[in-house]
Design a protein around this motif. Structure first.
Motif, PDB file in Angstrom:
ATOM      1  N   SER A  71      36.305  24.650  43.434  1.00  0.00           N
ATOM      2  CA  SER A  71      36.577  24.709  45.231  1.00  0.00           C
ATOM      3  C   SER A  71      38.461  24.986  44.783  1.00  0.00           C
ATOM      4  CB  SER A  71      37.171  22.756  45.938  1.00  0.00           C
ATOM      5  OG  SER A  71      38.082  22.183  44.755  1.00  0.00           O
ATOM      6  N   VAL A  72      38.949  25.955  43.477  1.00  0.00           N
ATOM      7  CA  VAL A  72      40.223  26.571  43.730  1.00  0.00           C
ATOM      8  C   VAL A  72      39.859  28.054  43.432  1.00  0.00           C
ATOM      9  CG1 VAL A  72      41.833  26.940  41.577  1.00  0.00           C
ATOM     10  CG2 VAL A  72      40.810  24.592  42.174  1.00  0.00           C
ATOM     11  N   VAL A  73      40.298  28.136  43.767  1.00  0.00           N
ATOM     12  CA  VAL A  73      39.943  30.306  44.934  1.00  0.00           C
ATOM     13  C   VAL A  73      41.514  30.651  43.699  1.00  0.00           C
ATOM     14  CG1 VAL A  73      40.421  31.497  46.400  1.00  0.00           C
ATOM     15  CG2 VAL A  73      38.884  29.215  47.119  1.00  0.00           C
ATOM     16  N   GLY A  74      41.412  31.916  42.823  1.00  0.00           N
ATOM     17  CA  GLY A  74      42.569  32.521  43.164  1.00  0.00           C
ATOM     18  C   GLY A  74      42.408  33.668  43.413  1.00  0.00           C
ATOM     19  N   THR A  75      43.527  34.369  43.740  1.00  0.00           N
ATOM     20  CA  THR A  75      43.810  35.417  44.550  1.00  0.00           C
ATOM     21  C   THR A  75      44.886  36.662  43.871  1.00  0.00           C
ATOM     22  OG1 THR A  75      43.734  34.326  46.559  1.00  0.00           O
ATOM     23  CG2 THR A  75      44.520  36.763  46.730  1.00  0.00           C
ATOM     24  N   GLY A  76      43.872  37.954  43.579  1.00  0.00           N
ATOM     25  CA  GLY A  76      44.965  38.947  43.948  1.00  0.00           C
ATOM     26  C   GLY A  76      45.161  40.219  44.324  1.00  0.00           C
ATOM     27  N   LEU A  77      46.823  39.956  45.119  1.00  0.00           N
ATOM     28  CA  LEU A  77      46.926  40.796  45.538  1.00  0.00           C
ATOM     29  C   LEU A  77      48.121  41.869  45.693  1.00  0.00           C
ATOM     30  CD1 LEU A  77      46.619  40.890  48.632  1.00  0.00           C
ATOM     31  CD2 LEU A  77      48.798  41.147  48.638  1.00  0.00           C
ATOM     32  N   VAL A  78      47.663  43.009  45.008  1.00  0.00           N
ATOM     33  CA  VAL A  78      48.249  44.731  44.078  1.00  0.00           C
ATOM     34  C   VAL A  78      48.664  45.699  44.917  1.00  0.00           C
ATOM     35  CG1 VAL A  78      48.301  43.598  42.017  1.00  0.00           C
ATOM     36  CG2 VAL A  78      46.994  45.076  43.256  1.00  0.00           C
ATOM     37  N   LYS A  79      50.003  46.549  45.370  1.00  0.00           N
ATOM     38  CA  LYS A  79      50.030  47.112  46.452  1.00  0.00           C
ATOM     39  C   LYS A  79      49.640  48.458  45.789  1.00  0.00           C
ATOM     40  CE  LYS A  79      54.092  49.048  45.742  1.00  0.00           C
ATOM     41  NZ  LYS A  79      55.937  49.343  45.746  1.00  0.00           N
ATOM     42  N   GLY A  80      48.716  49.254  45.987  1.00  0.00           N
ATOM     43  CA  GLY A  80      48.289  50.345  45.719  1.00  0.00           C
ATOM     44  C   GLY A  80      46.577  50.315  45.491  1.00  0.00           C
ATOM     45  N   SER A  81      46.133  51.257  44.923  1.00  0.00           N
ATOM     46  CA  SER A  81      44.478  51.220  44.480  1.00  0.00           C
ATOM     47  C   SER A  81      44.541  50.911  42.632  1.00  0.00           C
ATOM     48  CB  SER A  81      44.409  52.732  45.138  1.00  0.00           C
ATOM     49  OG  SER A  81      43.057  52.684  44.474  1.00  0.00           O
ATOM     50  N   ASP A  82      44.599  49.297  43.006  1.00  0.00           N
ATOM     51  CA  ASP A  82      43.981  49.140  41.332  1.00  0.00           C
ATOM     52  C   ASP A  82      43.551  48.061  41.526  1.00  0.00           C
ATOM     53  OD1 ASP A  82      44.804  49.107  38.684  1.00  0.00           O
ATOM     54  OD2 ASP A  82      46.872  48.355  38.610  1.00  0.00           O
ATOM     55  N   ASN A  83      42.411  48.730  41.105  1.00  0.00           N
ATOM     56  CA  ASN A  83      40.942  47.483  40.662  1.00  0.00           C
ATOM     57  C   ASN A  83      41.319  46.212  39.820  1.00  0.00           C
ATOM     58  OD1 ASN A  83      39.597  48.532  43.376  1.00  0.00           O
ATOM     59  ND2 ASN A  83      38.373  49.771  42.432  1.00  0.00           N
ATOM     60  N   GLU A  84      41.587  47.228  38.568  1.00  0.00           N
ATOM     61  CA  GLU A  84      42.011  45.952  37.462  1.00  0.00           C
ATOM     62  C   GLU A  84      42.700  45.726  37.335  1.00  0.00           C
ATOM     63  OE1 GLU A  84      42.009  49.546  34.561  1.00  0.00           O
ATOM     64  OE2 GLU A  84      40.082  48.826  33.988  1.00  0.00           O
ATOM     65  N   LEU A  85      43.812  45.808  38.144  1.00  0.00           N
ATOM     66  CA  LEU A  85      45.267  44.464  38.100  1.00  0.00           C
ATOM     67  C   LEU A  85      44.688  43.813  38.824  1.00  0.00           C
ATOM     68  CD1 LEU A  85      47.865  43.894  37.213  1.00  0.00           C
ATOM     69  CD2 LEU A  85      49.099  45.657  38.639  1.00  0.00           C
ATOM     70  N   SER A  86      44.280  44.331  40.314  1.00  0.00           N
ATOM     71  CA  SER A  86      43.663  43.031  41.557  1.00  0.00           C
ATOM     72  C   SER A  86      43.509  42.048  40.641  1.00  0.00           C
ATOM     73  CB  SER A  86      43.152  43.921  41.782  1.00  0.00           C
ATOM     74  OG  SER A  86      42.194  42.638  43.000  1.00  0.00           O
ATOM     75  N   GLN A  87      41.607  42.529  39.711  1.00  0.00           N
ATOM     76  CA  GLN A  87      40.921  41.319  38.718  1.00  0.00           C
ATOM     77  C   GLN A  87      41.804  40.650  37.956  1.00  0.00           C
ATOM     78  OE1 GLN A  87      38.777  44.033  37.594  1.00  0.00           O
ATOM     79  NE2 GLN A  87      36.596  43.263  39.231  1.00  0.00           N
ATOM     80  N   ALA A  88      42.212  41.264  37.588  1.00  0.00           N
ATOM     81  CA  ALA A  88      43.516  40.561  36.897  1.00  0.00           C
ATOM     82  C   ALA A  88      44.265  39.060  37.057  1.00  0.00           C
ATOM     83  CB  ALA A  88      44.126  41.017  35.774  1.00  0.00           C
ATOM     84  N   MET A  89      45.436  39.716  38.193  1.00  0.00           N
ATOM     85  CA  MET A  89      46.347  38.787  39.345  1.00  0.00           C
ATOM     86  C   MET A  89      45.270  38.135  39.529  1.00  0.00           C
ATOM     87  SD  MET A  89      49.062  39.870  38.019  1.00  0.00           S
ATOM     88  CE  MET A  89      49.831  39.890  39.786  1.00  0.00           C
ATOM     89  N   ALA A  90      44.018  38.145  40.324  1.00  0.00           N
ATOM     90  CA  ALA A  90      43.099  36.443  41.110  1.00  0.00           C
ATOM     91  C   ALA A  90      42.818  36.228  39.337  1.00  0.00           C
ATOM     92  CB  ALA A  90      41.831  37.528  41.234  1.00  0.00           C
ATOM     93  N   PHE A  91      42.432  36.692  38.860  1.00  0.00           N
ATOM     94  CA  PHE A  91      42.229  35.767  37.387  1.00  0.00           C
ATOM     95  C   PHE A  91      43.442  34.616  36.802  1.00  0.00           C
ATOM     96  CE2 PHE A  91      41.684  34.804  32.901  1.00  0.00           C
ATOM     97  CZ  PHE A  91      40.298  33.689  32.686  1.00  0.00           C
ATOM     98  N   ILE A  92      44.375  34.945  36.900  1.00  0.00           N
ATOM     99  CA  ILE A  92      45.948  34.138  36.123  1.00  0.00           C
ATOM    100  C   ILE A  92      45.567  33.856  37.381  1.00  0.00           C
ATOM    101  CG2 ILE A  92      48.091  35.083  36.139  1.00  0.00           C
ATOM    102  CD1 ILE A  92      47.229  37.807  34.714  1.00  0.00           C
ATOM    103  N   ASP A  93      45.685  33.788  38.551  1.00  0.00           N
ATOM    104  CA  ASP A  93      46.517  32.998  39.310  1.00  0.00           C
ATOM    105  C   ASP A  93      44.814  31.193  39.945  1.00  0.00           C
ATOM    106  OD1 ASP A  93      47.482  31.855  41.824  1.00  0.00           O
ATOM    107  OD2 ASP A  93      46.111  32.822  43.290  1.00  0.00           O
ATOM    108  N   LEU A  94      44.332  32.112  39.314  1.00  0.00           N
ATOM    109  CA  LEU A  94      43.218  31.117  38.994  1.00  0.00           C
ATOM    110  C   LEU A  94      43.521  29.471  37.768  1.00  0.00           C
ATOM    111  CD1 LEU A  94      39.974  29.669  40.371  1.00  0.00           C
ATOM    112  CD2 LEU A  94      38.976  31.345  38.359  1.00  0.00           C
TER     113      LEU A  94
END
Length: 139
Positions: A71-94
């Motif tokens: 039930s835990v959700v991780g969100t990765g939201l980054v400025k610009g077009s950066d798929n890798e960083l967005s995935q990494a930020m979601a994983f870090i948040d989770l």
């Protein structure tokens, strides 16, 4: 861990560190992808101080990823077009929400805080070098 702090530090100074952390630990934590990296636009709201009113300055391109473990959700939201960083930020948040890998994250975060402090000190030094001394001008 303060979310505002770690997101700012990772996004500005630790892109590669965030991606390396994600690649290193993604196999150790099971998660489902709610929505993969997708680009979108976000309106930027700011305050106009003369009338003390809010207005929208314009739009910013963002990349957003959402992942879930139970039930835990991780969100990765980054400025610009950066798929890798967005995935990494979601994983870090989770990971932070689940209190997983916190020791490693704290070590990385402390290193990045030092990088940030050095960057700020360098910028401050450059600004102070261009400062005008009015006492010298009077002589």
């Amino acid at each position: 861990m303060d979310r505002k702090l770690w997101t700012r530090v990772f996004a500005k100074y630790g892109r590669q560190e965030a991606i390396d952390f994600f690649l290193k630990y993604k196999e150790e934590l099971d998660f489902d992808i709610i929505s993969g990296p997708s680009e979108g636009l976000v309106m930027v709201k700011t305050r106009e101080h003369a009338k003390n009113t809010l207005f929208y300055m314009g739009e910013v391109l963002i990349t957003e990823t959402k992942i879930r473990h139970g039930s835990v959700v991780g969100t990765g939201l980054v400025k610009g077009s950066d798929n890798e960083l967005s995935q990494a930020m979601a994983f870090i948040d989770l990971s932070i929400k689940m209190e997983q890998f916190t020791t490693e994250l704290n070590e990385i975060l402390n290193t990045l805080k030092n990088v940030e402090a050095n960057d700020i000190a360098e910028k401050t030094e450059k600004i102070l070098q261009t400062k005008v001394s009015f006492e010298m001008m009077n002589d």
